[in-house]
Design a protein around this motif. Structure first.
Motif, short mmCIF file in Angstrom:
data_model
loop_
_atom_site.label_atom_id
_atom_site.label_comp_id
_atom_site.label_asym_id
_atom_site.label_seq_id
_atom_site.Cartn_x
_atom_site.Cartn_y
_atom_site.Cartn_z
N ASN A 114 0.83 -1.20 0.00
CA ASN A 114 0.00 0.00 0.00
C ASN A 114 0.86 1.25 0.00
O ASN A 114 0.64 2.18 -0.77
CB ASN A 114 -0.92 -0.02 1.21
CG ASN A 114 -1.77 1.23 1.30
OD1 ASN A 114 -2.35 1.66 0.32
ND2 ASN A 114 -1.83 1.82 2.47
N THR A 116 -19.57 1.70 9.56
CA THR A 116 -18.79 2.68 8.79
C THR A 116 -17.66 2.00 8.06
O THR A 116 -17.42 2.28 6.87
CB THR A 116 -18.24 3.76 9.73
OG1 THR A 116 -19.34 4.38 10.41
CG2 THR A 116 -17.47 4.81 8.97
N TYR A 117 -16.97 1.10 8.72
CA TYR A 117 -15.88 0.36 8.07
C TYR A 117 -16.42 -0.45 6.90
O TYR A 117 -15.82 -0.45 5.82
CB TYR A 117 -15.19 -0.55 9.08
CG TYR A 117 -14.06 -1.33 8.49
CD1 TYR A 117 -12.85 -0.72 8.21
CD2 TYR A 117 -14.22 -2.67 8.17
CE1 TYR A 117 -11.82 -1.43 7.64
CE2 TYR A 117 -13.19 -3.39 7.60
CZ TYR A 117 -11.98 -2.77 7.35
OH TYR A 117 -10.97 -3.47 6.78
N ALA A 118 -17.54 -1.11 7.09
CA ALA A 118 -18.13 -1.92 6.01
C ALA A 118 -18.52 -1.04 4.83
O ALA A 118 -18.30 -1.42 3.66
CB ALA A 118 -19.33 -2.70 6.53
N PHE A 156 -17.20 1.96 3.96
CA PHE A 156 -15.99 2.42 3.30
C PHE A 156 -15.33 1.29 2.51
O PHE A 156 -14.81 1.51 1.42
CB PHE A 156 -15.01 3.03 4.30
CG PHE A 156 -15.26 4.50 4.56
CD1 PHE A 156 -14.67 5.46 3.78
CD2 PHE A 156 -16.09 4.89 5.60
CE1 PHE A 156 -14.89 6.82 4.02
CE2 PHE A 156 -16.33 6.23 5.84
CZ PHE A 156 -15.72 7.20 5.05
N PHE A 157 -15.34 0.09 3.06
CA PHE A 157 -14.77 -1.05 2.35
C PHE A 157 -15.55 -1.33 1.07
O PHE A 157 -14.97 -1.59 0.01
CB PHE A 157 -14.77 -2.28 3.25
CG PHE A 157 -14.17 -3.49 2.59
CD1 PHE A 157 -12.80 -3.63 2.50
CD2 PHE A 157 -14.97 -4.47 2.04
CE1 PHE A 157 -12.24 -4.71 1.88
CE2 PHE A 157 -14.43 -5.56 1.42
CZ PHE A 157 -13.05 -5.70 1.34
N ALA A 158 -16.87 -1.25 1.14
CA ALA A 158 -17.70 -1.48 -0.04
C ALA A 158 -17.45 -0.42 -1.12
O ALA A 158 -17.36 -0.74 -2.31
CB ALA A 158 -19.18 -1.51 0.35
N ALA A 215 -14.65 1.31 -1.48
CA ALA A 215 -13.31 1.08 -2.03
C ALA A 215 -13.30 -0.13 -2.96
O ALA A 215 -12.66 -0.11 -4.01
CB ALA A 215 -12.32 0.85 -0.89
N ALA A 216 -14.02 -1.18 -2.60
CA ALA A 216 -14.08 -2.37 -3.45
C ALA A 216 -14.80 -2.06 -4.76
O ALA A 216 -14.40 -2.56 -5.82
CB ALA A 216 -14.77 -3.50 -2.71
N ASN A 273 -12.46 -0.31 -7.22
CA ASN A 273 -11.35 -1.07 -7.80
C ASN A 273 -11.92 -2.04 -8.78
O ASN A 273 -11.44 -2.80 -9.41
CB ASN A 273 -10.55 -1.79 -6.72
CG ASN A 273 -9.67 -0.80 -5.98
OD1 ASN A 273 -9.24 0.16 -6.55
ND2 ASN A 273 -9.44 -1.06 -4.71
#
Length: 91
Positions: free
Chosen positions: A22, A79-81, A83-85, A87-88, A91
């Motif tokens: 990263n 919130t983490y889920a 943001f992860f979604a 970001a996924a 990409n």
């Protein structure tokens, strides 16, 4: 099946590799300075390169504040889920 110690060591190695990759791929912009300043079609001056670098890191000021507000309102896991979604999906 690996021992618990072996799994932990593998997990630590994977996390360390992920953090290194990263940093190398996104946060180490020094390797681009010479090509961007010397090669046509860019031929950036040192001042323009520094401005570009500053703009690249500008979202790092506001996004943690937004994430903190959202985590406070909706919970850290949600919130983490989210943001992860996002970001996924990007990409």
């Amino acid at each position: 099946m690996p021992s618990p110690c072996g799994r932990r060591c593998l997990l630590v190695a994977c996390v360390a590799y992920g953090l290194f990759a990263n940093h190398w791929a996104r946060d180490s912009l020094g390797a681009l300075e010479v090509p961007l300043e010397s090669d046509a079609p860019y031929s950036l001056s040192a001042r323009r390169y520094n401005a570009l670098t500053s703009l690249y890191f500008l979202p790092n000021i506001g996004v943690p504040i937004l994430a903190g507000v959202l985590a406070h309102r909706f919970g850290a896991a949600a919130t983490y889920a989210a943001f992860f979604a996002i970001a996924a999906a990007g990409n």
